[in-house]
Design a protein around this motif. Structure first.
Motif, mmCIF file in Angstrom:
data_model
loop_
_atom_site.group_PDB
_atom_site.id
_atom_site.type_symbol
_atom_site.label_atom_id
_atom_site.label_comp_id
_atom_site.label_asym_id
_atom_site.label_seq_id
_atom_site.Cartn_x
_atom_site.Cartn_y
_atom_site.Cartn_z
ATOM 1 N N PRO A 71 0.820 -1.226 0.000
ATOM 2 C CA PRO A 71 0.000 0.000 0.000
ATOM 3 C C PRO A 71 0.848 1.268 0.000
ATOM 4 N N GLU A 72 1.902 1.258 0.776
ATOM 5 C CA GLU A 72 2.787 2.430 0.857
ATOM 6 C C GLU A 72 3.405 2.715 -0.521
ATOM 7 N N SER A 73 3.760 1.647 -1.219
ATOM 8 C CA SER A 73 4.370 1.800 -2.546
ATOM 9 C C SER A 73 3.367 2.378 -3.542
ATOM 10 N N ALA A 74 2.126 1.916 -3.452
ATOM 11 C CA ALA A 74 1.091 2.424 -4.362
ATOM 12 C C ALA A 74 0.856 3.915 -4.130
ATOM 13 N N ALA A 75 0.775 4.315 -2.862
ATOM 14 C CA ALA A 75 0.561 5.736 -2.547
ATOM 15 C C ALA A 75 1.755 6.564 -3.035
ATOM 16 N N ALA A 76 2.961 6.030 -2.810
ATOM 17 C CA ALA A 76 4.164 6.755 -3.253
ATOM 18 C C ALA A 76 4.176 6.893 -4.778
ATOM 19 N N ALA A 77 3.714 5.848 -5.476
ATOM 20 C CA ALA A 77 3.680 5.885 -6.945
ATOM 21 C C ALA A 77 2.733 6.989 -7.430
ATOM 22 N N LEU A 78 1.611 7.165 -6.725
ATOM 23 C CA LEU A 78 0.663 8.215 -7.125
ATOM 24 C C LEU A 78 1.294 9.603 -6.957
ATOM 25 N N TYR A 79 2.019 9.789 -5.852
ATOM 26 C CA TYR A 79 2.711 11.074 -5.654
ATOM 27 C C TYR A 79 3.778 11.284 -6.738
ATOM 28 N N LYS A 80 4.470 10.200 -7.083
ATOM 29 C CA LYS A 80 5.505 10.305 -8.113
ATOM 30 C C LYS A 80 4.896 10.752 -9.454
ATOM 31 N N LEU A 81 3.686 10.215 -9.746
ATOM 32 C CA LEU A 81 3.002 10.628 -10.988
ATOM 33 C C LEU A 81 2.703 12.119 -10.964
ATOM 34 N N LYS A 82 2.261 12.591 -9.813
ATOM 35 C CA LYS A 82 1.950 14.020 -9.674
ATOM 36 C C LYS A 82 3.225 14.853 -9.919
ATOM 37 N N TYR A 83 4.333 14.425 -9.295
ATOM 38 C CA TYR A 83 5.582 15.173 -9.457
ATOM 39 C C TYR A 83 6.145 15.055 -10.881
ATOM 40 N N SER A 84 5.663 14.063 -11.613
ATOM 41 C CA SER A 84 6.095 13.922 -13.011
ATOM 42 C C SER A 84 5.185 14.693 -13.966
ATOM 43 N N GLY A 85 4.174 15.354 -13.420
ATOM 44 C CA GLY A 85 3.357 16.231 -14.255
ATOM 45 C C GLY A 85 1.905 15.854 -14.429
ATOM 46 N N CYS A 86 1.468 14.742 -13.845
ATOM 47 C CA CYS A 86 0.036 14.400 -13.944
ATOM 48 C C CYS A 86 -0.776 15.459 -13.206
ATOM 49 N N ALA A 87 -1.827 15.959 -13.878
ATOM 50 C CA ALA A 87 -2.594 17.069 -13.310
ATOM 51 C C ALA A 87 -3.559 16.584 -12.223
ATOM 52 N N ILE A 88 -3.040 16.458 -11.035
ATOM 53 C CA ILE A 88 -3.862 16.044 -9.894
ATOM 54 C C ILE A 88 -3.493 16.945 -8.714
ATOM 55 N N SER A 89 -4.494 17.268 -7.902
ATOM 56 C CA SER A 89 -4.230 18.157 -6.767
ATOM 57 C C SER A 89 -3.749 17.355 -5.561
ATOM 58 N N PHE A 90 -3.124 18.043 -4.619
ATOM 59 C CA PHE A 90 -2.678 17.370 -3.386
ATOM 60 C C PHE A 90 -3.886 16.855 -2.599
ATOM 61 N N LYS A 91 -4.999 17.585 -2.678
ATOM 62 C CA LYS A 91 -6.217 17.165 -1.963
ATOM 63 C C LYS A 91 -6.666 15.783 -2.470
ATOM 64 N N GLU A 92 -6.654 15.616 -3.788
ATOM 65 C CA GLU A 92 -7.048 14.324 -4.364
ATOM 66 C C GLU A 92 -6.058 13.220 -3.972
ATOM 67 N N ALA A 115 6.086 21.559 -13.985
ATOM 68 C CA ALA A 115 4.719 21.834 -13.503
ATOM 69 C C ALA A 115 4.334 20.895 -12.355
ATOM 70 N N GLY A 116 4.805 19.647 -12.441
ATOM 71 C CA GLY A 116 4.464 18.664 -11.413
ATOM 72 C C GLY A 116 5.006 19.015 -10.046
ATOM 73 N N LYS A 117 6.018 19.846 -10.037
ATOM 74 C CA LYS A 117 6.625 20.199 -8.745
ATOM 75 C C LYS A 117 6.120 21.544 -8.234
ATOM 76 N N THR A 118 5.035 22.001 -8.822
ATOM 77 C CA THR A 118 4.410 23.243 -8.347
ATOM 78 C C THR A 118 3.022 22.910 -7.785
ATOM 79 N N ARG A 119 2.340 23.932 -7.304
ATOM 80 C CA ARG A 119 0.978 23.726 -6.798
ATOM 81 C C ARG A 119 -0.075 24.154 -7.831
ATOM 82 N N MET A 120 0.341 24.231 -9.096
ATOM 83 C CA MET A 120 -0.594 24.766 -10.101
ATOM 84 C C MET A 120 -1.869 23.941 -10.235
ATOM 85 N N PHE A 121 -1.807 22.644 -9.951
ATOM 86 C CA PHE A 121 -3.012 21.820 -10.118
ATOM 87 C C PHE A 121 -3.973 21.956 -8.936
#
Lengths: 227, 185
Positions: free
Chosen positions: A197-218, B154-160
Motif C-alpha cells: 500500500p505504501e508503494s502504491a501511494a508513493a507511486a501516485l505522488y511520483k506521478l503528480k511530481y512527473s506532471g500528472c494534473a492532480i491536486s494534493f487534496k485528491e 509543472a508537477g513540482k508546483t501547486r498549479m493543479f
C-alpha cells in the motif's frame, strides 16, 4: 475477455514513463485485454522527436515507450486527421473570449487526440494534461480559472462550445493516477509484500511530481483509500 | 494589454534602475500581456525580463567586474525601445539577438548549471502559460520547451491545486474501472 480500447495522449505516457510505471500498461493489456492507441503525433512527440534530436535527458523515456510500441502494447494509429484537427482547433480556440478577443489556448497536439477519438468512435481517453480534460469535463470551471488568472471577464461562446463538445458526451477521460490506483487494487504492486500500500501511494505522488494534473487534496483522498 | 514599445520601455527602465523587484514587476505585467494576446516578441520580452531579473538578483553579477556588461545590456535595451517605437521589426529582432548574446556572455563568465538562464526563463514562462490555462502542447510549442520538461516542472508546483474541479475522485475511479476493467466498480 472483451477487448477494451483506450486512446492515450503524450502527457500520460510521459508521466508514466518518468515515474517508471509504464509497465502498468502491459499489466492492463495482459490481465484485462486493454489495447492502448496513440496517434502518430504522440509517437512523434514522445519517441521520434526526443530520439532524433538526441535529447539525452529524455532518451531513455523515449526508448521505453518505443519498446511498448515494439511489444504491441501500444498501437500507433496512422490516420490523416489534418482537416478534422484544424476544424477542432478553430472551434476550441473560439470558445473563450477575453476583452473581445478569442483565447488561443489549444494546440493541434491535443486536438488531434480528440479528432482521432471521434474518428475511431473511442470513448476512453487517458490524459494527464489539464486544460483539454477540463474543457471536456467542466468548461465553466475552466472559465472561472481563466478569469482568475487573467483578471478579466471571460465570455464563453456557447455555440462553439456545444459544437466542440458534440460527440464527446460519451467520452470518459481518466488520468494515469486512476490507472495506477486500479492497477494497485488488482495486484500490480503485489510483489512489494508488506509495503504494497505504501508503494502504491508513493507511486501516485511520483506521478503528480512527473506532471500528472492532480491536486494534493485528491492525492490525500487516494492515500485514505489505499490505507 | 501592453504594446511592444511599452513593454520594451518597462524592461529598459527596470534594468537601468538595477532593481530586481522592479524587473520582476515588469515581468509580471508582460507575462499577463503575453498570455492574453500572444505575440512572439511580447513572449520573448517575458522570457528576457525574467532572465534579467535573475541577473539583477545575483550579487555575483553586480560587482565591478560586470559593469561593462551591464552597460552593454543598457545600450541594447535602448536600441530595442527605439526600434519598437519606430516599428522597425528587423532591428528589434537584431537587438533581441544581441541581448541573447550578452546574457550568454554574462552567464558564461560564471557558469554553474547545465540549464542556461535563458532556458530556465523559457521553462518558467511555459509553466506560467500552462498554469494560466493554456494547453500543455500550446505552452510547450510557444516557448520551444519539451513537453516532458514542462510536465516535470509543472508537477513540482501547486498549479493543479489552483483550479477547483468538481468531479469527485469516486466518479473518476468508476470511469477508470469501466474503461480498464470493464464492469461497474
Amino acid at each position: 475477455m472483451k477487448e477494451k480500447h483506450v486512446l492515450a495522449d503524450a502527457s500520460s505516457l510521459i508521466s508514466l514513463t518518468s515515474s517508471c510505471l509504464l509497465d502498468s500498461l502491459k499489466f492492463f493489456h495482459d490481465k484485462f485485454g486493454v489495447r492502448f492507441f496513440i496517434p502518430q503525433s504522440v509517437e512523434y512527440e514522445s519517441v521520434t522527436r526526443p530520439l532524433s534530436l538526441n535529447v539525452k535527458i529524455h532518451r531513455f523515456s523515449a526508448l521505453r515507450i518505443q519498446k511498448m510500441i515494439n511489444d504491441g502494447i501500444i498501437h500507433v494509429v496512422e490516420e490523416n486527421l489534418e482537416k478534422e484537427t484544424r476544424e477542432l482547433m478553430k472551434t476550441g480556440n473560439s470558445v473563450f473570449y477575453a476583452r473581445g478577443k478569442p483565447l488561443n489556448i489549444f494546440h493541434k497536439g491535443e486536438m488531434e487526440m480528440i479528432a482521432l477519438a471521434h474518428k475511431l468512435d473511442m470513448g476512453s481517453l487517458l490524459m494527464d494534461e489539464r486544460t483539454t480534460r477540463i474543457l471536456i469535463e467542466e468548461p465553466d470551471a475552466l472559465r472561472t480559472h481563466l478569469q482568475h488568472e487573467f483578471k478579466t471577464n471571460i465570455l464563453i461562446n456557447r455555440k462553439n462550445l456545444s459544437k466542440f463538445l458534440s460527440g464527446l458526451d460519451h467520452m470518459d477521460v481518466v488520468r494515469s493516477t486512476e490507472l495506477i490506483y486500479l492497477a494497485y487494487k488488482n495486484g500490480f504492486f503485489g510483489n512489494y509484500g508488506e509495503i504494497e500500500p505504501e508503494s502504491a501511494a508513493a507511486a501516485l505522488y511520483k506521478l503528480k511530481y512527473s506532471g500528472c494534473a492532480i491536486s494534493f487534496k485528491e492525492l490525500e483522498e487516494y492515500e485514505k483509500l489505499i490505507q | 494589454m501592453l504594446d511592444l514599445p511599452t513593454a520594451s520601455r518597462l524592461i529598459r527602465d527596470a534594468y537601468k534602475s538595477r532593481k530586481q523587484r522592479r524587473m520582476r514587476k515588469a515581468n509580471d505585467k508582460i507575462m499577463i500581456s503575453s498570455a492574453s494576446g500572444f505575440s512572439k516578441p511580447i513572449y520573448q520580452l517575458a522570457v528576457y525580463s525574467y532572465v534579467l531579473s535573475k541577473i539583477l538578483s545575483k550579487p555575483r553579477f553586480m560587482g565591478r567586474k560586470y559593469a561593462d556588461k551591464h552597460k552593454e545590456i543598457d545600450t541594447i535595451l535602448n536600441g530595442m525601445v527605439s526600434a519598437s517605437e519606430a516599428g522597425d521589426n528587423k532591428t528589434f529582432k537584431a537587438r533581441l539577438k544581441d541581448l541573447d548574446f550578452s546574457i550568454h556572455n554574462v552567464e558564461q563568465s560564471d557558469s554553474r548549471f547545465i540549464l542556461s538562464m535563458i532556458d530556465k526563463g523559457k521553462l518558467k514562462t511555459a509553466a506560467i502559460l500552462y498554469a494560466q490555462g493554456f494547453s500543455l502542447s500550446a505552452a510547450a510549442e510557444m516557448t520551444g520547451i519539451e513537453q516532458q520538461e514542462l510536465m516535470d516542472y509543472a508537477g513540482k508546483t501547486r498549479m493543479f491545486d489552483r483550479l477547483d474541479e468538481r468531479t469527485s475522485l469516486s466518479k473518476r475511479i468508476k470511469k477508470a474501472h469501466k474503461m480498464l476493467i470493464g464492469d461497474a466498480a
